[in-house]
Design a protein around this motif. Structure first.
Motif, PDB file in Angstrom:
ATOM      1  N   ARG A  37       0.864  -1.177   0.000  1.00  0.00           N
ATOM      2  CA  ARG A  37       0.000   0.000   0.000  1.00  0.00           C
ATOM      3  C   ARG A  37       0.896   1.220   0.000  1.00  0.00           C
ATOM      4  O   ARG A  37       1.564   1.502   0.988  1.00  0.00           O
ATOM      5  CB  ARG A  37      -0.878   0.014   1.232  1.00  0.00           C
ATOM      6  N   ALA A  39       1.471   5.305  -0.517  1.00  0.00           N
ATOM      7  CA  ALA A  39       0.863   6.630  -0.573  1.00  0.00           C
ATOM      8  C   ALA A  39       1.766   7.546  -1.373  1.00  0.00           C
ATOM      9  O   ALA A  39       2.989   7.518  -1.204  1.00  0.00           O
ATOM     10  CB  ALA A  39       0.655   7.187   0.828  1.00  0.00           C
ATOM     11  N   ASP A 187      -8.957  -1.079   2.974  1.00  0.00           N
ATOM     12  CA  ASP A 187      -8.196  -1.968   3.847  1.00  0.00           C
ATOM     13  C   ASP A 187      -8.749  -3.389   3.751  1.00  0.00           C
ATOM     14  O   ASP A 187      -7.997  -4.359   3.596  1.00  0.00           O
ATOM     15  CB  ASP A 187      -8.299  -1.443   5.282  1.00  0.00           C
ATOM     16  N   SER A 210      -0.633   3.888   5.294  1.00  0.00           N
ATOM     17  CA  SER A 210      -0.086   3.029   4.242  1.00  0.00           C
ATOM     18  C   SER A 210       1.259   2.440   4.647  1.00  0.00           C
ATOM     19  O   SER A 210       1.832   2.791   5.671  1.00  0.00           O
ATOM     20  CB  SER A 210       0.064   3.830   2.950  1.00  0.00           C
ATOM     21  N   ASP A 211       1.766   1.519   3.829  1.00  0.00           N
ATOM     22  CA  ASP A 211       3.033   0.867   4.130  1.00  0.00           C
ATOM     23  C   ASP A 211       4.217   1.778   3.855  1.00  0.00           C
ATOM     24  O   ASP A 211       5.259   1.690   4.504  1.00  0.00           O
ATOM     25  CB  ASP A 211       3.212  -0.396   3.275  1.00  0.00           C
TER      26      ASP A 211
END
Ligand SMILES: Nc1ncnc2c1ncn2[C@@H]1O[C@H](COP(=O)(O)OP(=O)(O)OP(=O)(O)O)[C@@H](O)[C@H]1O
Ligand SMILES: [Mg+2]
Lengths: 238, 366
Positions: A37, A39, A187, A210-211
């Motif tokens: 994920r 951003a 999610d 996010s990751d």
């Protein structure tokens, strides 16, 4: 349901507009792992939407190379078909069809590939229900509120169970509760599907969910959140 | 399957109505013009069949009856052709007359049978003294004449001896008078414009035609029933009508194209969005063509009553009865088919343009 996100790799991406006057992207390298994920942040005009459009094959770069799942996009013969099967897009400006109702807009991606309208309708209806928009499904998009349109647009991006979602400020025009709702849905999708999510946002809390964060400045990409005194202090949408 | 097609048509009434009007007008225009051409043609065929003769002779190089010239020597030659029973001279003049722009006057021999089947609705037949004429009832109505009226034409005074009716508007829209009177009034001298030939039996027709063609090559002979078909002028008129019809359709195609184009400008983003959410180009083409097909089929059919109305109007106001349009089933079918084709063709250019551009470019436009 298979868990298989799309790996994305971009190298040396360059995109200019107005005969080279506007350099929207300059030598952008980007690697996104399957199921990640990501951003994307950055000030207005830094090239975020342009980058998403290139990844979605809605536009082609002036230079550079994009690979989706290890395959060069130049080798994908029918981008439309690829998008129909693997991709969900949330546009910055929704792009809902005004004369269709919310549920009809959500149905649209699946209608293009055939299938029974009744089944498609049920699926879209369930999706909108789970997003808390069940009571507005029969309202035409033209009469939906800004936030309701945003939710509808997110539902449309997810209706084909994509393995890659490109979302341009999906929480940009909704209140924080609805924003949370949208994040929850994304999610849930990425958890269940293992899909890859690339999300443009101006909101640090959304980004921190996010990751990983990539920042764009003047068309160049930087790892992490870039703090800069010259960065506009007020993000436009919040 | 028709999910988006039906919603696009039904939920955008303005666009739908505007496009339908365009197709309807085009289809109706095409049918009307074909009907007018066919009507004119049928008129002449009718008028000729009324004469009841076997063959028609006119000058080979003449395009119309009223520009044809046949000299007395030729008449004598025709009379001496074996198998010929009777030769009837007729002067046909189409001129400005009695205040009408385009008026057909028939000059007939006293013993001519041309008006044998005519009903005299007012007055009596004309006397062959060159001072009387009969007027067809359509012409009489248009000009406002009645039996017993006196008129002045080309410096001569005429008594309208009667009004006749034949159901042939080419005749009903004109006038008949004595052959000699017509000759001198319209300056034909001793010439005739058209000659009708009666043959002794149907089996002699081919033989007589052959002899005339051989011995009088400057004349053109045709069967009465074929005369009109070979009648260049009316072929030209029919071509002209068809040409106008095609023109009307071009306008339709342009209108449809334009309407669809304007809406495709509006819709470019829509079509681009469909591509963005995974509709293939072929599917989008199907969408646009289906909508175009719906428009042109419905428009073609609504064109039928409109054409019927125009044709009805033409029949009622047709100047001096020259035009009596007929809307036949063939014309209606042709009109609908052509309208559908034109509508579909009109869809193509904007569609191609919409599919050629980058999806994003179109999305940005809104
Ligand atoms: N089609 C185009 N024609 C001309 N210039 C363009 C075009 N698309 C983008 N640009 C320019 O490229 C630059 C990057 O645009 P982009 O939309 O990617 O910015 P962004 O980061 O998404 O901004 P925002 O946060 O406001 O959405 C901008 O300067 C923009 O004006
Ligand atoms: Mg943007």
């Amino acid at each position: 349901m298979p868990r298989d996100g799309v790996g994305v790799r971009a190298s040396g991406l360059r995109k200019t507009f107005d005969d080279g006057l506007v350099q929207a992207l300059v030598d952008v390298d980007l690697e996104i792992a399957p199921g990640e994920r990501l951003a994307i942040m950055g000030p207005t005009g830094s090239g975020k939407s342009t980058l998403l459009a290139l990844l979605a094959m809605l536009d082609s770069p002036d230079a550079g190379e994009i690979e989706l799942d290890g395959e060069s996009v130049s080798r994908i013969r029918c981008p439309e078909e690829w998008r129909a099967v693997h991709l969900g897009i949330v546009f910055q400006f929704h792009h809902l069809l005004a004369h269709l109702t919310a549920v009809e807009n959500v149905m649209l991606p699946l209608i293009g590939s055939g299938g029974r309208t009744r089944d498609i309708h049920r699926k879209a209806q369930n999706l909108l229900d789970s997003l808390g928009l069940g009571h507005r499904t029969l309202t035409r998009a033209a009469h939906l509120s800004g936030g309701e349109r945003q939710i509808t647009a997110v539902a449309r991006a997810l209706v084909n169970d994509p393995k890659l979602v490109l979302a341009d400020e999906p929480t940009g025009s909704v209140d924080s509760a609805t924003g949370e709702k949208i994040l929850e849905i994304l999610d849930e999708w990425s958890g269940r599907r293992g899909g890859t999510l690339v999300m443009v946002t101006h909101d640090p809390t959304v980004a921190s969910w996010s990751d990983r964060i990539v920042s764009l400045r003047d068309g160049r990409a930087y790892e992490g959140r870039v703090h800069c005194l010259t960065q506009p202090t007020a993000a436009p949408k919040f | 399957m028709m999910f988006l097609e039906s919603r696009n048509l039904l939920r955008r009434p303005r666009r739908t109505v505007l496009t339908l009007i365009g197709v309807t007008v085009g289809a109706a225009g095409y049918m009307t013009l074909l009907a007018a051409g066919a009507g004119l043609f049928a008129e002449f065929q009718d008028a000729i069949s009324l004469l009841g003769s076997d063959l028609v002779v006119q000058q080979a190089s003449a395009a119309t009856a009223w520009t044809s010239r046949i000299a007395p020597a030729d008449i004598r030659s025709l009379r001496s052709v074996p198998g010929v029973n009777r030769v009837t001279e007729v002067v046909v003049a189409a001129t400005r007359f009695l205040g009408q722009k385009y008026f057909i006057v028939f000059g007939l021999e006293p013993e001519s049978t041309i008006l044998a089947k005519a009903r005299i609705v007012d007055g009596r037949p004309y006397r062959a003294n060159g001072a009387e004429m009969m007027v067809g009832q359509r012409a009489a109505r248009a000009i406002g004449l009645a039996a017993g009226d006196r008129v002045e034409a080309r410096g001569r005074r005429f008594l309208i001896s009667g009004i006749y009716e034949t159901d042939r508007s080419i005749l009903d829209g004109g006038a008949v008078m004595n052959l000699e009177a017509a000759r001198s009034m319209f300056s034909y001298g001793v010439d005739t414009t058209v000659v009708f030939v009666d043959v002794k039996g149907p089996q002699a027709i081919d033989e007589v035609m052959l002899v005339i063609t051989d011995t009088l090559p400057h004349l053109e002979v045709s069967r009465s029933d074929m005369w009109v078909s070979t009648y260049e002028q009316f072929v030209v008129v029919r071509r002209f009508a068809r040409g106008l019809g095609v023109f009307a359709l071009l306008i339709t195609a342009m209108w449809v194209s334009n309407t669809l184009h304007v809406t495709i400008l509006e819709r470019r983003a829509e079509l681009a969005l469909l591509r963005a959410v995974g509709w293939r180009k072929r599917r989008i083409a199907v969408l646009v063509l289906r909508e175009g097909l719906a428009f042109s089929v419905v428009g073609g059919f609504t064109g039928i009553p409109v054409a019927a109305l125009i044709v009805w109007g033409l029949r009622n106001i047709g100047a001096a009865g020259i035009v009596s349009a007929k809307l036949s089933p063939e014309i209606v079918v042709e009109g609908v088919v052509i309208a559908v084709l034109a509508g579909l063709v009109g869809c193509v250019p904007p569609l191609v343009r919409a599919l050629r551009m980058q999806a994003l470019e179109a999305l940005r436009a809104t």
